[in-house]
Design a protein around this motif. Structure first.
Motif, mmCIF file in Angstrom:
data_model
loop_
_atom_site.group_PDB
_atom_site.id
_atom_site.type_symbol
_atom_site.label_atom_id
_atom_site.label_comp_id
_atom_site.label_asym_id
_atom_site.label_seq_id
_atom_site.Cartn_x
_atom_site.Cartn_y
_atom_site.Cartn_z
ATOM 1 N N GLN A 108 0.805 -1.231 0.000
ATOM 2 C CA GLN A 108 0.000 0.000 0.000
ATOM 3 C C GLN A 108 0.833 1.274 0.000
ATOM 4 O OE1 GLN A 108 -2.119 -0.615 3.602
ATOM 5 N NE2 GLN A 108 -3.703 -1.932 2.692
ATOM 6 N N ALA A 109 2.141 1.135 0.257
ATOM 7 C CA ALA A 109 2.961 2.331 0.475
ATOM 8 C C ALA A 109 3.088 3.183 -0.781
ATOM 9 C CB ALA A 109 4.339 1.913 0.953
ATOM 10 N N ASP A 110 3.339 4.478 -0.586
ATOM 11 C CA ASP A 110 3.621 5.377 -1.706
ATOM 12 C C ASP A 110 5.077 5.236 -2.130
ATOM 13 O OD1 ASP A 110 1.019 6.580 -1.518
ATOM 14 O OD2 ASP A 110 1.750 7.658 0.242
ATOM 15 N N LEU A 111 5.942 4.953 -1.174
ATOM 16 C CA LEU A 111 7.365 4.748 -1.450
ATOM 17 C C LEU A 111 7.831 3.523 -0.683
ATOM 18 C CD1 LEU A 111 9.169 8.214 -1.189
ATOM 19 C CD2 LEU A 111 8.836 6.849 -3.250
ATOM 20 N N ARG A 112 8.718 2.725 -1.310
ATOM 21 C CA ARG A 112 9.173 1.477 -0.684
ATOM 22 C C ARG A 112 10.676 1.476 -0.563
ATOM 23 N NH1 ARG A 112 5.340 0.513 -4.635
ATOM 24 N NH2 ARG A 112 3.370 -0.058 -3.659
ATOM 25 N N LEU A 113 11.130 1.276 0.647
ATOM 26 C CA LEU A 113 12.561 1.224 0.883
ATOM 27 C C LEU A 113 12.880 -0.173 1.413
ATOM 28 C CD1 LEU A 113 14.598 4.065 2.394
ATOM 29 C CD2 LEU A 113 14.878 1.775 3.311
ATOM 30 N N ILE A 114 13.698 -0.902 0.656
ATOM 31 C CA ILE A 114 14.062 -2.251 1.067
ATOM 32 C C ILE A 114 15.454 -2.209 1.676
ATOM 33 C CG2 ILE A 114 14.417 -4.628 0.310
ATOM 34 C CD1 ILE A 114 11.542 -3.638 -0.010
ATOM 35 N N LEU B 221 15.732 -10.634 -2.255
ATOM 36 C CA LEU B 221 14.525 -9.891 -2.629
ATOM 37 C C LEU B 221 13.371 -10.850 -2.894
ATOM 38 C CD1 LEU B 221 16.016 -7.083 -4.934
ATOM 39 C CD2 LEU B 221 15.268 -6.895 -2.562
ATOM 40 N N GLN B 222 13.682 -11.972 -3.536
ATOM 41 C CA GLN B 222 12.624 -12.955 -3.800
ATOM 42 C C GLN B 222 12.008 -13.449 -2.494
ATOM 43 O OE1 GLN B 222 14.346 -15.998 -6.227
ATOM 44 N NE2 GLN B 222 13.939 -14.900 -8.132
ATOM 45 N N HIS B 223 12.868 -13.653 -1.505
ATOM 46 C CA HIS B 223 12.347 -14.137 -0.232
ATOM 47 C C HIS B 223 11.383 -13.162 0.428
ATOM 48 C CE1 HIS B 223 15.429 -17.404 -0.046
ATOM 49 N NE2 HIS B 223 14.361 -17.989 0.464
ATOM 50 N N ILE B 224 11.550 -11.897 0.127
ATOM 51 C CA ILE B 224 10.579 -10.965 0.701
ATOM 52 C C ILE B 224 9.506 -10.591 -0.322
ATOM 53 C CG2 ILE B 224 12.230 -10.074 2.392
ATOM 54 C CD1 ILE B 224 12.565 -7.633 0.677
#
Ligand SMILES: Nc1nc2c(ncn2[C@@H]2O[C@H](COP(=O)(O)OP(=O)(O)OP(=O)(O)O)[C@@H](O)[C@H]2O)c(=O)[nH]1
Ligand SMILES: [K+]
Ligand SMILES: [Mg+2]
Length: 507
Positions: free
Chosen positions: A319-325, A352-355
Motif C-alpha cells: 500500500q505504500a507510496d514509497l518502498r525502501l528495502i 529480494l525474492q524471499h521478501i
C-alpha cells in the motif's frame, strides 16, 4: 484574496441585519501582541466609540483604510482607558470578510485582551464570533471559494514546507482560478449550444458553431484527464507520504527507523523477528511530510504471531507510496569477499525474492512491487577493499539496483546516512513535487470526485451527435455544475447572461 468575477452585490438591508462579530485572532494566552478582529456593520461605530487620539479625550477620526494608527482604546460606556493599541481599518468590500473590518493590535496580556473583548461585547448587536465565522462571511460575500477555504484550513494545520506551500497556493485561489477558467469555458460552450437549439434555423448563427464547441470540449476533457492523472500527489502531500521500510529479519530496519527519527521509536535487538507490529513515525524529510512504517522482517515462520506480523508487513509494503528495502550488505558476500562475478547479484535477487520482490519461481503469488530504494545496510561489516566491487557488481548487473537505486549505509556508524537522506529527498521530489504553479494540484478526494463527474459529462457530450443537441446541452450543464460544486460557485445564469449579451444573436 480571490474576488469572484461574478460577485452578486449585497443589498444594504442584508448587511444591516447582520451582527458585528469579534474574536481574538491571535493565539490564546500571554503574548507580546494580541490581534482582535472585528467584522460587520458596526465596525465604524465601534471605532468611533472605543478609540481616542493619544493624550486626547476626543473621539479619534476613523483611521485611513489599511493604514496602521495608534489609538487609545477606551470602554465605550465607562470611558475607562483599556490599552494603547494599533488600529487598522479595512473598508468593506476590500477586507477579508467583505464587510467593514477592524483589527485592534493590543498588548497581549490576558487581562488586557479580556477587557477589550468585554468592551466590544457591551456594544449593541456585537457578539463573539463562532468558529470559522470570519471565513464563513468571506465565503458568503464571495471573497473566498470553497477550495481557498480548504487551502486556508490546510495552511493552519500544515506541518512541513511542502504542505505549507501547497496549502498557501490553494488558499490564494490557484485551484479556484483554474476551475473557474474551465467552468467559464464550459458555460460558454453551453451558451453556444443553447443558441443552436433556440436559433438553429436562423441565418444569424454562424456555420460550424457546434464543431467549434466540440473542439473546445475535446481540449477541456484532455486537460481534465491530464489533471486527474497526477498520481494523487496533492492529496498524498496533504495527508502524508507513506514510506514502508521492509526487508529480511535483522537487516537493521528498526535501527534505520530510529536513526531517521533520531530517537528510539522501535526495539532493536540481535534476535531475528524482533519487530512484529507495524511501527509508524511521522517525520519531515526535506520538507515533505512522511509517515514511515517499520515492519516485521519478512520470512517463513512457524510462529503464528510472527506470521501475522509478516502479513502486515507485506500489506504495508503493497500500500505504500514509497518502498525502501533494507538488506544486510554483509550477507551478500562470500566469506567477507565479493566472490566470482554473479554471486552477489544472485544473492540480492534471492534475498529480494524471499521478501516477495521480483519473480518467485514456481509461485503465482508474487506481487509486483518495485522498491524505490535498496539500502545495503551494515556497510561497516563489508571490508573496505570489497566495497567498490560489490557496489559496481550490483549496479551493473542487478535490474533493480540500476539508476542509483542502491545506497550503502551503516546504521551503526551512520556512514552514508546523509547521502541516503539526499537520495530519499530526491525521490520524494520526483514523485511528489507540487510546485508546478501553472498546474495547481487536487488536494482532496472531494476535488477528484467532482472533476471525475465533470469529465464524465464532457465525455458523454463528445459521444453525442449534433442532432442530440438538447442532450448535449444537458451534459455541458452537468459538467459545469460539477465544477461549481468543487468551488461552491454554482451560479450559471450570470455567466450565461454575460455571454449572451456578447453574442448579438437577438433581433
Ligand atoms: N554492524 C552493524 N550492525 C547493525 C547495523 N544496523 C543494525 N545493526 C544490528 O543488527 C541487529 C538487528 O537490528 P534491528 O534494527 O533490530 O533489525 P530489524 O531489521 O529491525 O530486525 P527485525 O525487526 O527482527 O526484522 C541489531 O543487533 C543491530 O544493532 C549496522 O549498520 N551495522
Ligand atoms: K532484530
Ligand atoms: Mg525490527
Amino acid at each position: 484574496m480571490v474576488a469572484s468575477p461574478f460577485s452578486p452585490s449585497e443589498s444594504p438591508d442584508q448587511t444591516l441585519a447582520r451582527d458585528t462579530i469579534f474574536a481574538l485572532s491571535s493565539g490564546a494566552g500571554k503574548a507580546g501582541v494580541a490581534v482582535i478582529r472585528v467584522s460587520g456593520p458596526g465596525v465604524k461605530e465601534c471605532l468611533h466609540r472605543m478609540t481616542r487620539r493619544r493624550h486626547s479625550e476626543l473621539p479619534a477620526d476613523l483611521p485611513k483604510p489599511r493604514r496602521a494608527a495608534i489609538r487609545t482604546l477606551v470602554h465605550p460606556t465607562t470611558g475607562d482607558t483599556l490599552d494603547h493599541a494599533l488600529v487598522i481599518f479595512f473598508q468593506g468590500p476590500h477586507s477579508y470578510t467583505g464587510e467593514d473590518v477592524a483589527e485592534l493590535h493590543t498588548h497581549g496580556g490576558v487581562a488586557v485582551v479580556r477587557a477589550a473583548l468585554d468592551a466590544l461585547a457591551s456594544l449593541p448587536q456585537f457578539r463573539m464570533a463562532d468558529k470559522g465565522e470570519f471565513s464563513r462571511r468571506a465565503f458568503d460575500n464571495d471573497k473566498l471559494d470553497l477550495t481557498s477555504l480548504e487551502g486556508l484550513a490546510d495552511l493552519l494545520s500544515a506541518e512541513t514546507e511542502v504542505q505549507r506551500k501547497q496549502a498557501l497556493r490553494q488558499a490564494e485561489g490557484a485551484l479556484y482560478k483554474l476551475c473557474e477558467r474551465w467552468r467559464t469555458s464550459m458555460v460558454r460552450s453551453l451558451a453556444l449550444v443553447e443558441a443552436v437549439i433556440d436559433f438553429g434555423e436562423d441565418e444569424n448563427i454562424e456555420e460550424g458553431v457546434y464543431a467549434q464547441v466540440r473542439d473546445s470540449v475535446y481540449q477541456l476533457a484532455e486537460e481534465l484527464r491530464g489533471h486527474l492523472a497526477d498520481n494523487r500527489r496533492g492529496e498524498i502531500v496533504r495527508t502524508g507520504i507513506h514510506l514502508a521500510i521492509a526487508g529480511p529479519p535483522n537487516a537493521g530496519k528498526s535501527s534505520f527507523l530510529n536513526l531517521l527519527a533520531q530517537r528510539q521509536v522501535a526495539i532493536v535487538s540481535d534476535q531475528a523477528g524482533t519487530t512484529r507490529d507495524v511501527i509508524e513515525s511521522t517525520l519531515d524529510i526535506g520538507g515533505y511530510p512522511v509517515v514511515i512504517s517499520d515492519t516485521a522482517g519478512i520470512r517463513e515462520s512457524g510462529d503464528t504471531i510472527e506470521m501475522e506480523g509478516v502479513r502486515r508487513a507485506k500489506e504495508r509494503l503493497a500500500q505504500a507510496d514509497l518502498r525502501l528495502i533494507l538488506v544486510d550488505a554483509h550477507a551478500l558476500l562470500d566469506g567477507g569477499q565479493v566472490s566470482c562475478h554473479p554471486a552477489a547479484t544472485d544473492r540480492l535477487t534471492s534475498t529480494l525474492q524471499h521478501i516477495g520482490i521480483g519473480p518467485v519461481p514456481g509461485s503465482s503469488s508474487a506481487w509486483p512491487v518495485n522498491p524505490d530504494l535498496i539500502v545495503l545496510n551494515k556497510w561497516d561489516l563489508v571490508p573496505p577493499s570489497a566495497r567498490p566491487r560489490l557496489l559496481e557488481q550490483l549496479t551493473r548487473h542487478h535490474p533493480l539496483a540500476r539508476d542509483g537505486h542502491v545506497v550503502p549505509l551503516s546504521c551503526l556508524s551512520q556512514d552514508g546516512f546523509t547521502a541516503l537522506l539526499d537520495r530519499l529527498t530526491g525521490r520524494l521530489r520526483a514523485a511528489f513535487d507540487t510546485a508546478d504553479l501553472a498546474n495547481p494540484g487536487i488536494t482532496q478526494i472531494r476535488h477528484r470526485q467532482h472533476l471525475r463527474g465533470c469529465l464524465e459529462a464532457l465525455e458523454n457530450f463528445l459521444e453525442l451527435e449534433e442532432a442530440d443537441v438538447v442532450l448535449a446541452a444537458e451534459e455541458l450543464r452537468r459538467a459545469a455544475h460539477c465544477l461549481g460544486q468543487l468551488t461552491g460557485r454554482t451560479g450559471v445564469e450570470q455567466i450565461l447572461d454575460a455571454l449572451f449579451s456578447q453574442f448579438c444573436i437577438g433581433k
